[in-house]
Structures are given as structure tokens and as C-alpha cells.
Motif scaffolding. Structure first.
Motif, mmCIF file in Angstrom:
data_model
loop_
_atom_site.group_PDB
_atom_site.id
_atom_site.type_symbol
_atom_site.label_atom_id
_atom_site.label_comp_id
_atom_site.label_asym_id
_atom_site.label_seq_id
_atom_site.Cartn_x
_atom_site.Cartn_y
_atom_site.Cartn_z
ATOM 1 N N TRP A 10 0.840 -1.201 0.000
ATOM 2 C CA TRP A 10 0.000 0.000 0.000
ATOM 3 C C TRP A 10 0.874 1.249 0.000
ATOM 4 C CZ3 TRP A 10 -4.815 -0.160 -1.369
ATOM 5 C CH2 TRP A 10 -5.565 -1.314 -1.162
ATOM 6 N N CYS A 33 -7.996 2.388 -2.088
ATOM 7 C CA CYS A 33 -8.681 2.269 -0.807
ATOM 8 C C CYS A 33 -8.675 3.607 -0.074
ATOM 9 C CB CYS A 33 -7.998 1.204 0.052
ATOM 10 S SG CYS A 33 -8.867 0.866 1.591
ATOM 11 N N SER A 39 -7.010 -1.755 3.256
ATOM 12 C CA SER A 39 -7.255 -3.194 3.264
ATOM 13 C C SER A 39 -7.837 -3.608 1.915
ATOM 14 C CB SER A 39 -8.227 -3.503 4.399
ATOM 15 O OG SER A 39 -9.074 -4.558 4.120
ATOM 16 N N ASP A 40 -7.478 -4.796 1.452
ATOM 17 C CA ASP A 40 -8.044 -5.305 0.210
ATOM 18 C C ASP A 40 -9.561 -5.431 0.303
ATOM 19 O OD1 ASP A 40 -5.583 -5.413 -1.039
ATOM 20 O OD2 ASP A 40 -5.325 -7.575 -0.765
ATOM 21 N N ASP A 41 -10.059 -5.744 1.492
ATOM 22 C CA ASP A 41 -11.504 -5.911 1.677
ATOM 23 C C ASP A 41 -12.266 -4.600 1.501
ATOM 24 O OD1 ASP A 41 -11.213 -8.622 2.189
ATOM 25 O OD2 ASP A 41 -11.090 -8.337 4.357
ATOM 26 N N ASP A 42 -11.614 -3.461 1.755
ATOM 27 C CA ASP A 42 -12.252 -2.143 1.646
ATOM 28 C C ASP A 42 -11.916 -1.428 0.343
ATOM 29 O OD1 ASP A 42 -13.475 -2.299 4.188
ATOM 30 O OD2 ASP A 42 -11.608 -1.675 5.152
#
Length: 77
Positions: A10, A33, A39-42
């Protein structure tokens, strides 16, 4: 127009303004992000030669899923 190299880690925070457009200029998948910590999830996925328009001022972080990619920010009006 500012340009950044996205790596597999990041990036530092990049300030963006409402109306800015983030463009993926490469062939690799880039994640963008706005969450802190990033985060990859966000994140949203920005595929090759695609762009996303920023709806509110803030900070984003970017990363390339594999290798490196070139990302440009076109300043909104």
C-alpha cells in the motif's frame, strides 16, 4: 497531473479532491482504498486502462496486485 507508481505494498496516503479522477494507466490490476488502514476488503479494483471519479475529498492509498503499475490523478474542476 500527478502520477504515482503502485507497487504490491500500500502506498502512502494520497490527497484527493472531489471530482478528481484516478486512472490506471497500466495493464495490472490496481486497488484503491480510502479506509485507514488500507485493506483489500475495503478497496475497489481498478482494471487496466480504467478510471474512478472521487466523490468526496480525502485520502486514498493504492497498490498493484502483481508487479508495478502507473496511476495518474486528473484534477477535477
Amino acid at each position: 497531473m500527478p502520477a504515482y507508481t503502485a507497487t504490491e505494498s500500500w502506498s502512502a496516503q494520497i490527497a484527493v479532491q472531489e471530482g478528481d479522477i484516478i486512472q490506471n494507466g497500466g495493464s495490472s490490476l490496481v486497488r484503491v482504498c480510502a479506509a485507514d488502514p488500507a485493506s483489500d476488503d475495503d478497496a475497489i479494483d481498478l482494471t487496466s486502462k480504467k478510471a474512478v471519479k472521487i466523490s468526496a475529498a480525502g485520502n486514498v492509498r493504492i497498490r498493484c496486485v502483481s508487479g508495478n503499475a502507473r496511476v495518474k490523478i486528473v484534477r477535477g474542476l
